[in-house]
Design an enzyme around this catalytic site. Structure first.
Site, mmCIF file in Angstrom:
data_model
loop_
_atom_site.group_PDB
_atom_site.id
_atom_site.type_symbol
_atom_site.label_atom_id
_atom_site.label_comp_id
_atom_site.label_asym_id
_atom_site.label_seq_id
_atom_site.Cartn_x
_atom_site.Cartn_y
_atom_site.Cartn_z
ATOM 1 N N ARG A 112 17.384 -74.804 83.844
ATOM 2 C CA ARG A 112 16.610 -74.863 84.889
ATOM 3 C C ARG A 112 15.446 -75.696 84.513
ATOM 4 O O ARG A 112 15.159 -76.885 85.196
ATOM 5 C CB ARG A 112 16.244 -73.653 85.355
ATOM 6 C CG ARG A 112 15.488 -73.504 86.632
ATOM 7 C CD ARG A 112 13.868 -74.007 86.623
ATOM 8 N NE ARG A 112 13.085 -72.956 85.655
ATOM 9 C CZ ARG A 112 12.023 -73.162 85.360
ATOM 10 N NH1 ARG A 112 11.381 -74.307 85.893
ATOM 11 N NH2 ARG A 112 11.291 -72.443 84.529
ATOM 12 N N ASP A 113 14.556 -75.444 83.663
ATOM 13 C CA ASP A 113 13.534 -76.062 83.425
ATOM 14 C C ASP A 113 13.590 -77.407 82.803
ATOM 15 O O ASP A 113 13.043 -78.459 83.170
ATOM 16 C CB ASP A 113 12.577 -75.330 82.318
ATOM 17 C CG ASP A 113 11.117 -75.550 82.144
ATOM 18 O OD1 ASP A 113 10.766 -76.860 82.589
ATOM 19 O OD2 ASP A 113 10.177 -74.781 81.970
ATOM 20 N N HIS B 178 6.585 -68.348 77.691
ATOM 21 C CA HIS B 178 7.493 -69.250 78.054
ATOM 22 C C HIS B 178 6.319 -70.695 77.557
ATOM 23 O O HIS B 178 5.296 -70.921 77.995
ATOM 24 C CB HIS B 178 7.528 -69.379 79.548
ATOM 25 C CG HIS B 178 7.886 -70.668 80.229
ATOM 26 N ND1 HIS B 178 9.336 -70.809 80.550
ATOM 27 C CD2 HIS B 178 7.587 -71.881 80.543
ATOM 28 C CE1 HIS B 178 9.716 -71.897 81.056
ATOM 29 N NE2 HIS B 178 8.595 -72.850 81.029
ATOM 30 N N HIS C 235 5.807 -74.780 76.122
ATOM 31 C CA HIS C 235 6.249 -76.001 75.893
ATOM 32 C C HIS C 235 5.701 -76.555 74.561
ATOM 33 O O HIS C 235 4.424 -76.211 74.219
ATOM 34 C CB HIS C 235 5.716 -76.919 77.309
ATOM 35 C CG HIS C 235 6.578 -76.536 78.300
ATOM 36 N ND1 HIS C 235 7.442 -77.365 78.734
ATOM 37 C CD2 HIS C 235 6.426 -75.340 79.152
ATOM 38 C CE1 HIS C 235 8.353 -76.783 80.073
ATOM 39 N NE2 HIS C 235 7.627 -75.690 80.214
ATOM 40 N N CYS D 62 7.465 -79.333 83.867
ATOM 41 C CA CYS D 62 7.521 -79.306 85.559
ATOM 42 C C CYS D 62 7.261 -80.681 85.859
ATOM 43 O O CYS D 62 6.228 -81.451 85.685
ATOM 44 C CB CYS D 62 6.382 -78.415 85.407
ATOM 45 S SG CYS D 62 5.897 -78.323 87.258
ATOM 46 N N ASN E 1 10.148 -77.819 76.756
ATOM 47 C CA ASN E 1 10.047 -76.444 76.177
ATOM 48 C C ASN E 1 10.066 -76.414 74.689
ATOM 49 O O ASN E 1 10.939 -77.347 73.930
ATOM 50 C CB ASN E 1 11.053 -75.422 76.723
ATOM 51 C CG ASN E 1 10.772 -75.128 78.289
ATOM 52 O OD1 ASN E 1 11.404 -76.140 78.983
ATOM 53 N ND2 ASN E 1 10.166 -74.330 78.350
HETATM 54 N N1 COA Z 1 15.383 -73.604 99.032
HETATM 55 C C1 COA Z 1 15.744 -74.731 99.756
HETATM 56 N N2 COA Z 1 15.246 -75.401 100.695
HETATM 57 C C2 COA Z 1 13.928 -75.072 101.037
HETATM 58 C C3 COA Z 1 13.399 -73.696 100.521
HETATM 59 C C4 COA Z 1 13.996 -73.152 99.256
HETATM 60 N N3 COA Z 1 13.755 -72.318 98.473
HETATM 61 N N4 COA Z 1 12.059 -73.420 100.560
HETATM 62 C C5 COA Z 1 11.932 -74.586 101.712
HETATM 63 N N5 COA Z 1 13.077 -75.267 101.790
HETATM 64 C C6 COA Z 1 13.237 -76.618 102.752
HETATM 65 C C7 COA Z 1 12.700 -76.071 104.143
HETATM 66 O O1 COA Z 1 13.941 -75.698 104.796
HETATM 67 C C8 COA Z 1 12.513 -77.364 104.783
HETATM 68 O O2 COA Z 1 13.875 -78.242 105.057
HETATM 69 P P1 COA Z 1 13.517 -79.435 106.314
HETATM 70 O O3 COA Z 1 12.447 -80.306 105.871
HETATM 71 O O4 COA Z 1 14.911 -79.753 106.011
HETATM 72 O O5 COA Z 1 13.556 -78.598 107.396
HETATM 73 C C9 COA Z 1 11.697 -78.114 103.495
HETATM 74 O O6 COA Z 1 12.081 -77.442 102.597
HETATM 75 C C10 COA Z 1 9.987 -77.894 103.652
HETATM 76 O O7 COA Z 1 9.949 -76.736 103.941
HETATM 77 P P2 COA Z 1 8.374 -76.108 103.495
HETATM 78 O O8 COA Z 1 8.357 -74.574 103.920
HETATM 79 O O9 COA Z 1 7.594 -76.985 104.615
HETATM 80 O O10 COA Z 1 8.041 -76.329 102.215
HETATM 81 P P3 COA Z 1 6.908 -77.536 101.644
HETATM 82 O O11 COA Z 1 7.432 -78.669 101.876
HETATM 83 O O12 COA Z 1 5.767 -77.025 101.757
HETATM 84 O O13 COA Z 1 7.403 -76.959 99.968
HETATM 85 C C11 COA Z 1 8.166 -75.595 98.520
HETATM 86 C C12 COA Z 1 7.296 -75.783 99.380
HETATM 87 C C13 COA Z 1 7.723 -74.335 97.665
HETATM 88 C C14 COA Z 1 9.631 -75.361 99.135
HETATM 89 C C15 COA Z 1 8.190 -76.781 97.625
HETATM 90 O O14 COA Z 1 7.319 -77.252 97.017
HETATM 91 C C16 COA Z 1 9.262 -76.451 96.336
HETATM 92 O O15 COA Z 1 10.528 -76.185 96.598
HETATM 93 N N6 COA Z 1 8.865 -76.454 95.132
HETATM 94 C C17 COA Z 1 9.492 -76.151 93.889
HETATM 95 C C18 COA Z 1 8.760 -77.057 92.858
HETATM 96 C C19 COA Z 1 9.632 -76.716 91.498
HETATM 97 O O16 COA Z 1 10.547 -76.185 91.524
HETATM 98 N N7 COA Z 1 8.746 -76.870 90.305
HETATM 99 C C20 COA Z 1 9.329 -76.500 89.131
HETATM 100 C C21 COA Z 1 9.483 -75.103 88.718
HETATM 101 S S1 COA Z 1 7.868 -74.315 88.512
HETATM 102 ZN ZN ZN Z 2 8.146 -74.588 81.992
#
Ligand code: COA
Ligand code: ZN
Length: 316
Positions: free
Chosen positions: A17-18, A207, A209, A240, A249
Site C-alpha cells: 500500500r504505502d 509507522h 519512514h 505519501c 518506510n
Molecule cells: N474510493 C473511490 N472513489 C472515491 C472515494 C473512495 N474512497 N472517495 C471519493 N471517491 C471519488 C468520488 O466518487 C468522486 O468521483 P467522481 O469524480 O467520478 O464523481 C471523486 O472521487 C471525488 O470525490 P470527493 O468526495 O469530491 O473527493 P475529493 O476530490 O475531495 O478527494 C479523497 C477526497 C479523500 C477521496 C481523496 O483526496 C483521496 O482519495 N485521497 C487519498 C490520498 C492517499 O491515499 N494518500 C496516501 C495515504 S495516507
Molecule cells: Zn507511510
C-alpha cells in the site's frame, strides 16, 4: 549492557500500500497478488494490502478490489486496507477483509493536502465508519504525528488530543505515523510513552519512514517505550504522494534483521523477505533502498582471496 528481553515484536507489512501508491510505475495486478501471497507465508502479523481511496488521487492502487478478491489468505495474518472516507468503507465491506485503517493527519495542513478535508471533517467520517463497520476492526492512523512537511513542528499534546478523539469515536487500535521521517529517537520515546500511558488498553503501532536514516533507531526507541507493533515496507519502498519530501518506510527485511540480531523475536522468515524484495526490485525501475539484501546478514562471511592467503602464508 543490559540483557535484551526476548520480547515478541509484531511486524506489519505496508509496502503493497504505502510503497506501491508512490512507486515510479504501476505494478501489474498479477504481480501484486503474487508478492502478497508470498508475504502471507513469511510470518508477518498484518498486511496492509491496498487502499480504497479515489483512483484519481492514487491511480497506482486503482486495482484494489481485484487484488483483494484474488489473494490467498493465511491463518494468523490480519488483512487490512487504508480508507479515507465512507466511500472507502463501502468498498471495504464488499470484499473479504479483517480491518480498515482510517487515516488523518495531526496537522490540518497535511490533511487538506492529502485528503482535501479538515481534520474535523475526517474525524466525522471516522465516527460514521466506526458506527457502520460491521465485523471489520478499525485501526486509526495519525499521520504527521512527529512533524509536518508544511508547518514543521507537531506538539505531543496535539497527538494526545487526536488520539483521545480517535479512541472516543471507537477505533480498536492506533498507529502513530512519522509520515516524512522527521522524528528522532528521544522524540519517539517521549511521544510513544505518553500515548501508551494515556491509553493503556489501546494497541499502538509505530509507522516510520527512513527519510533521514533514523528509521531503525526510531523503531528501537519505540520498543524501549513499550511499542510492540511496527509497520515496515518490503525493500524500503514507500512515501505519501501528497507529502513533499516523503521517501520509503523503514525496510521490512532490515528491521527484522536488526530485531532478530538484537535479541528480539519476530517469528518472520528473513530469507523469504529478502527473496521477495529481490522480486519486487525486478518489477520497479529504481533500486530499492533496503541494505541487508545486498550486505547479507551480520553472520555473512567472505572467503579470503588466494592471493591474500598466499601473502599471509596461509594454506590455500
Ligand atoms: N474510493 C473511490 N472513489 C472515491 C472515494 C473512495 N474512497 N472517495 C471519493 N471517491 C471519488 C468520488 O466518487 C468522486 O468521483 P467522481 O469524480 O467520478 O464523481 C471523486 O472521487 C471525488 O470525490 P470527493 O468526495 O469530491 O473527493 P475529493 O476530490 O475531495 O478527494 C479523497 C477526497 C479523500 C477521496 C481523496 O483526496 C483521496 O482519495 N485521497 C487519498 C490520498 C492517499 O491515499 N494518500 C496516501 C495515504 S495516507
Ligand atoms: Zn507511510
Amino acid at each position: 549492557m543490559n540483557d535484551v528481553p526476548n520480547e515478541v515484536i509484531r511486524i506489519q507489512e505496508v509496502g503493497m500500500r504505502d510503497g506501491l501508491q508512490s512507486a515510479g510505475q504501476f505494478v501489474e495486478t498479477a504481480d501484486k497478488i503474487r508478492l502478497l501471497n508470498q508475504l502471507s507465508q513469511t510470518g508477518l502479523s498484518k498486511i496492509e494490502v491496498t487502499s480504497f481511496v479515489s483512483p484519481k488521487a492514487v491511480p497506482l492502487l486503482a486495482d484494489a478490489e481485484n487484488v483483494l478478491n484474488a489473494i490467498e489468505r493465511a491463518s494468523g495474518v490480519t488483512y487490512s486496507a487504508l480508507i479515507p472516507n465512507i466511500r472507502g468503507l463501502e468498498r471495504a465491506l464488499a470484499v473479504d477483509l479483517d480491518e480498515v485503517n482510517v487515516v488523518m493527519s495531526v496537522s490540518n495542513a497535511h490533511n487538506m493536502a492529502n485528503l482535501r478535508m479538515t481534520c474535523e471533517d475526517s474525524l466525522n467520517q471516522f465516527r460514521e465508519i466506526c458506527a457502520n463497520r460491521g465485523s471489520l476492526k478499525v485501526n486509526g492512523t495519525l499521520a504527521t504525528a512527529f512533524g509536518c512537511p508544511f508547518v514543521g513542528k507537531v506538539e505531543p499534546s496535539s497527538v494526545l488530543d487526536w488520539a483521545k478523539r480517535y479512541v472516543d469515536v471507537g477505533i480498536d487500535s492506533l498507529t502513530l505515523a512519522d509520515t516524512v521521517g522527521t522524528a528522532t529517537p528521544h522524540q519517539i520515546f517521549d511521544v510513544c510513552k505518553q500515548v501508551l500511558d494515556a491509553f493503556p488498553r489501546t494497541e499502538v503501532t509505530l509507522h516510520l519512514h527512513n527519510t533521514r536514516g533514523l528509521g531503525i533507531a526510531n523503531a528501537l526507541a519505540g520498543i524501549d517505550a513499550g511499542v510492540r507493533h511496527l509497520d515496515a515496507s518490503i525493500g524500503g519502498i514507500g512515501g505519501c504522494p501528497y507529502a513533499p519530501g516523503a521517501t520509503g518506510n523503514v525496510c521490512t527485511e532490515d528491521l527484522v534483521h536488526a530485531l532478530i540480531f538484537d535479541g528480539y523475536s519476530c517469528d518472520v522468515d528473513l530469507d523469504a523477505l529478502v527473496n521477495i524484495a529481490g522480486q519486487l526490485e525486478d518489477l520497479l525501475s529504481d533500486p530499492l533502498p533496503g541494505l541487508v539484501r545486498h550486505a547479507g546478514s551480520k553472520l555473512t562471511t567472505h572467503p579470503m582471496s588466494d592471493d591474500l592467503r598466499c601473502r599471509l602464508g596461509l594454506p590455500a
